[in-house]
Design a protein around this motif. Structure first.
Motif, short mmCIF file in Angstrom:
data_model
loop_
_atom_site.label_atom_id
_atom_site.label_comp_id
_atom_site.label_asym_id
_atom_site.label_seq_id
_atom_site.Cartn_x
_atom_site.Cartn_y
_atom_site.Cartn_z
N GLY A 94 0.68 -1.32 0.06
CA GLY A 94 -0.10 0.12 -0.13
C GLY A 94 0.95 1.38 -0.04
N VAL A 95 2.10 1.08 -0.35
CA VAL A 95 3.00 2.36 -0.38
C VAL A 95 2.77 3.12 -1.62
CG1 VAL A 95 5.23 3.23 -0.35
CG2 VAL A 95 4.68 1.31 0.97
N TYR A 96 2.57 2.56 -2.91
CA TYR A 96 2.23 3.38 -4.26
C TYR A 96 1.11 3.04 -4.77
CZ TYR A 96 7.20 3.81 -3.46
OH TYR A 96 8.85 4.11 -2.69
N ILE A 97 0.39 3.83 -5.46
CA ILE A 97 -0.56 3.70 -6.29
C ILE A 97 -0.20 4.36 -7.66
CG2 ILE A 97 -2.98 4.86 -6.78
CD1 ILE A 97 -3.80 4.85 -3.99
N ALA A 98 -0.69 3.35 -8.54
CA ALA A 98 -0.40 3.77 -10.00
C ALA A 98 -1.84 4.18 -10.77
CB ALA A 98 0.38 2.79 -10.60
N GLY A 99 -1.89 4.89 -11.46
CA GLY A 99 -3.22 5.20 -12.34
C GLY A 99 -2.80 5.45 -13.78
N GLY A 100 -3.91 5.20 -14.76
CA GLY A 100 -3.61 5.48 -16.27
C GLY A 100 -4.48 6.21 -16.82
N ALA A 101 -4.25 6.89 -17.68
CA ALA A 101 -5.06 7.98 -18.36
C ALA A 101 -5.46 7.56 -19.81
CB ALA A 101 -4.64 9.52 -18.39
N PRO A 102 -6.72 8.42 -20.39
CA PRO A 102 -7.00 8.03 -21.40
C PRO A 102 -6.08 8.48 -22.75
CG PRO A 102 -8.96 9.02 -20.36
CD PRO A 102 -7.76 9.15 -19.62
N SER A 103 -5.16 9.46 -22.27
CA SER A 103 -4.05 10.00 -23.23
C SER A 103 -2.88 9.17 -23.25
CB SER A 103 -3.64 11.24 -22.67
OG SER A 103 -3.01 11.14 -21.40
N GLY A 104 -2.78 8.21 -22.63
CA GLY A 104 -1.79 7.19 -22.59
C GLY A 104 -0.90 7.44 -21.41
N ASN A 105 -1.03 8.52 -20.70
CA ASN A 105 -0.22 8.79 -19.59
C ASN A 105 -0.38 7.97 -18.19
OD1 ASN A 105 0.93 10.85 -20.97
ND2 ASN A 105 -0.47 12.53 -20.16
N ALA A 106 0.74 7.76 -17.59
CA ALA A 106 0.50 7.02 -16.36
C ALA A 106 1.25 7.80 -15.22
CB ALA A 106 1.20 5.61 -16.60
N CYS A 107 0.52 7.71 -14.09
CA CYS A 107 1.29 8.42 -12.87
C CYS A 107 1.32 7.42 -11.60
CB CYS A 107 0.00 9.32 -12.53
SG CYS A 107 -0.44 10.53 -13.72
N ILE A 108 2.20 7.83 -10.66
CA ILE A 108 2.64 6.97 -9.67
C ILE A 108 2.49 7.94 -8.42
CG2 ILE A 108 4.18 5.59 -8.26
CD1 ILE A 108 5.38 4.62 -11.01
N TRP A 109 1.85 7.55 -7.30
CA TRP A 109 1.72 8.55 -6.00
C TRP A 109 2.18 7.82 -4.81
CZ3 TRP A 109 -2.32 8.38 -9.96
CH2 TRP A 109 -2.78 9.93 -10.38
N GLU A 110 2.71 8.75 -4.00
CA GLU A 110 3.20 7.73 -2.67
C GLU A 110 1.95 8.21 -1.93
OE1 GLU A 110 7.11 8.20 -0.18
OE2 GLU A 110 6.24 9.88 0.00
N VAL A 111 1.36 6.92 -1.30
CA VAL A 111 -0.02 7.01 -0.67
C VAL A 111 0.38 7.92 0.67
CG1 VAL A 111 -1.78 5.74 0.58
CG2 VAL A 111 -0.60 4.66 -1.64
N ALA A 112 1.25 7.76 1.60
CA ALA A 112 1.42 8.45 2.77
C ALA A 112 1.57 9.94 2.81
CB ALA A 112 2.60 7.98 3.60
#
Length: 472
Positions: A94-112
Motif C-alpha cells: 500500500g505504499v504506491y498507487i499507479a493510475g492510467g489516463a485516456p491520453s496514454g499517460n501513467a502516474c505514480i503517487w506515494e500514498v502516505a
C-alpha cells in the motif's frame, strides 16, 4: 471472520458503492456518489477503498480519485488529477498507487504523503489495465491498441531520471485488439503474467525476458480474467456471458507460438458480457451487464448464490474481510494506523528545507548553512514531539518515526553530495598532476624561449639588410 463483496458501477454517480456480506447476502454498507472506471476500484491494506471516478468528457476538465476509510464513517479524501484516471493499481504494502489516463499517460503517487512521484507517456492509446508484479518491482500496463509494457519501478522512482526510456524493460504488440485484463501469478517466486484481449486470446508471458510462453484461443472476445488462488486454473469471461475454465500448464515452452488445444470447461449463467471476475474463499464471483452477481462452485459448475443489483451493470468487484467494515476503537486504530493523504495534482518541486543545498561556494559555508538549517528543523520538531508527549497523544510516536525517516533521508542526501564533491576534487587533483608531469621544467622553458627568439630574428631580417652586410 467472514468476507464482504464491494461492487461498483460506471453508469451513474448516483449508484455509488455497495458492500454485501458474501455469507448472508445482506447489504452491510452503501457509499453514495461514486461511479468507478473499469479496473478503477481497489482496497488499500483492507482499510481504505480507492476509486477513480468516471469522467464522461474523457480527459477534459481533469479527473478525481476518492479514498474512503472503511472502519470510520466520514467523507472521502478527495484528490483531483490533471486528467481523468481510468485503471488503478497499488503495491501489496500500500505504499504506491499507479493510475492510467485516456491520453496514454501513467502516474505514480506515494500514498502516505500524496506526492505525485512520476508522470510519463506510457502508451499511444488509452490505458485499460495495470498491475504490479508479485514482488512490486515491476509495473505492467496494457492499452486499447493491444500494446503491453513492463516498467521497472526502481527506474521510475529514480528522481534523477527524467525520461522513461530506461524504465521500459520490454513491450509487446502480439495482441491485435484492446487489452481487457492483466494478472500476475501469486507468489514472489513466480515470473509469469497473463493478458487477455478482445481478440479472443489469453497469453502467458515470461515477466523477466518478456517472451511469449503460451497462447490460449477462445471462440469469442475475452472481457475479464482471474486466476484460481490455489489451483493452476485460468478463468476467462467472454463478451457473450460464458466463463471458460482452463488448466494452466505454466512452464517455459520451446515453441512460443504454441496454442493450447485443451477444451475448456464452460460456466453458463449470465445473459450479458462479463464485466468483472474475482475470487473469495467461498468460490468464484462474476458479474455481467445483466446486473446479476453470481457466486460459483467451480468444481460442480453451479451457481451457489445470486446478488441482484437493479441500479445498474457493475464494472468492479473487490473482496475484503468483513471485519474491515466494522468500527474499531481509538486505541486499536492508533496502533494499526496507516497514513493516507490527498493525492497531488502536480509534481511537487524539490523541497530545499530538507537540508539539500545544490550550489556550494565552499566547504566551510556548506557546513555552517547545513548545520543551522538542520538545527532549526530538529529543535522545532523536538519541541513539537515534547509538547505532544506531555499531552500523552499517540501522534508523538508517529512524529518520532517521521522525524527519524527525515533525518535518514537528509543524511543520505548529504553523504551523496559529499561523495560527489570528493569525486570532483579528485578529478581536479589528477588534472593538476598530469599538468605537472607534461609541462617542461623552467630550464627547458628558458632554452626553448631563446631558440624561438633566434629563429624570429633570423626570419624577421629583410633580404636587403643581409646583402648590405655581406658587401660591407
Amino acid at each position: 471472520g467472514g468476507e464482504a463483496l464491494v461492487v461498483c458501477s460506471d453508469k451513474s454517480m448516483g449508484i455509488g458503492i455497495t458492500i454485501w456480506s458474501i455469507h448472508s447476502g445482506d447489504q452491510i454498507l452503501h457509499i453514495p456518489t461514486c461511479a468507478a472506471s473499469p479496473n478503477g476500484l481497489l482496497c488499500l491494506r483492507n482499510q481504505f477503498l480507492v476509486a477513480s471516478l468516471i469522467n464522461r468528457h474523457g480527459s477534459l476538465g481533469g479527473g478525481a480519485i476518492f479514498i474512503w476509510p472503511l472502519n470510520k464513517p466520514q467523507s472521502p479524501i478527495r484528490s483531483y488529477t490533471m486528467e481523468a484516471i481510468g485503471p488503478l493499481s497499488c503495491t501489496k504494502d500500500g505504499v504506491y498507487i499507479a493510475g492510467g489516463a485516456p491520453s496514454g499517460n501513467a502516474c505514480i503517487w506515494e500514498v502516505a504523503s500524496g506526492k505525485l512521484l512520476k508522470t510519463w507517456h506510457a502508451h499511444h492509446k488509452l490505458l485499460k489495465c495495470m498491475v504490479f508484479s508479485a514482488d512490486d518491482s515491476l509495473l505492467i500496463t496494457g492499452s486499447d491498441d493491444g500494446m503491453i509494457c513492463v516498467w521497472s519501478m526502481v527506474s521510475l522512482l529514480d528522481m534523477e531520471e527524467s525520461g522513461s526510456s530506461h524504465s521500459l524493460l520490454h513491450y509487446s504488440s502480439e495482441h491485435r485488439f484492446s487489452i481487457t485484463g492483466l494478472l500476475t501469478a501469486p507468489g514472489s517466486s513466480s515470473s509469469i503474467f497473463i493478458s487477455s484481449s478482445l481478440d479472443g486470446t489469453c497469453k502467458v508471458w515470461d515477466l523477466v525476458s518478456g517472451k511469449l510462453i503460451q497462447t490460449q484461443v477462445y471462440p469469442v472476445a475475452i472481457t475479464a480474467i482471474v486466476l484460481h488462488p490455489l489451483e493452476q486454473l485460468l478463468l476467462a469471461g467472454s463478451i457473450d456471458g460464458r466463463i471458460f475454465v482452463n488448466v494452466l500448464n505454466i512452464g517455459l515452452v520451446e515453441d512460443p507460438f504454441l496454442v493450447a488445444e485443451d477444451k475448456p470447461v464452460v460456466l453458463k449463467g449470465h445473459n450479458g458480457s462479463i464485466t468483472a471476475l474475482t475470487f473469495s474463499r467461498s468460490g468464484l464471483i462474476s458479474t455481467s451487464e445483466d446486473r446479476i452477481v453470481c457466486l460459483w462452485d467451480v468444481v460442480t459448475r453451479v451457481i451457489v448464490k445470486k446478488f441482484n443489483h437493479q441500479k445498474g451493470a457493475l464494472t468492479n468487484l473487490v473482496v475484503i474481510p468483513q471485519s474491515s467494515v466494522l468500527p474499531v476503537s481509538n486505541n486499536k486504530r492508533a496502533s494499526n494506523q496507516y497514513r493516507v493523504s490527498s493525492l497531488d495534482k502536480y509534481p511537487q518541486p524539490a523541497n530545499t528545507s530538507n537540508g539539500l543545498i545544490t550550489l556550494l561556494p565552499s566547504c566551510s559555508s556548506l557546513k555552517e548553512d547545513q548545520t543551522s538549517i538542520y538545527n532549526q528543523r530538529t529543535n522545532s520538531l523536538e519541541q513539537q514531539i515534547f509538547d505532544l508527549e506531555q499531552r500523552q497523544t499517540p501522534a508523538a510516536m508517529q512524529m518520532k518515526v517521521e522525524t527519524s525517516i527525515d533525518n535518514r533521508i537528509w543524511a543520505t542526501q548529504m553523504t551523496k553530495h559529499v561523495m560527489e564533491m570528493n569525486k570532483h576534487l579528485q578529478s581536479r587533483l589528477l588534472d593538476l598532476m598530469q599538468c605537472q608531469l607534461l609541462w617542461p621544467r623552467p630550464t627547458d622553458i628558458d632554452s626553448l624561449t631563446a631558440e624561438k627568439k633566434k629563429k624570429k630574428l633570423k626570419i624577421g631580417s629583410p633580404p636587403l639588410q643581409e646583402q648590405e652586410q655581406s658587401e660591407s
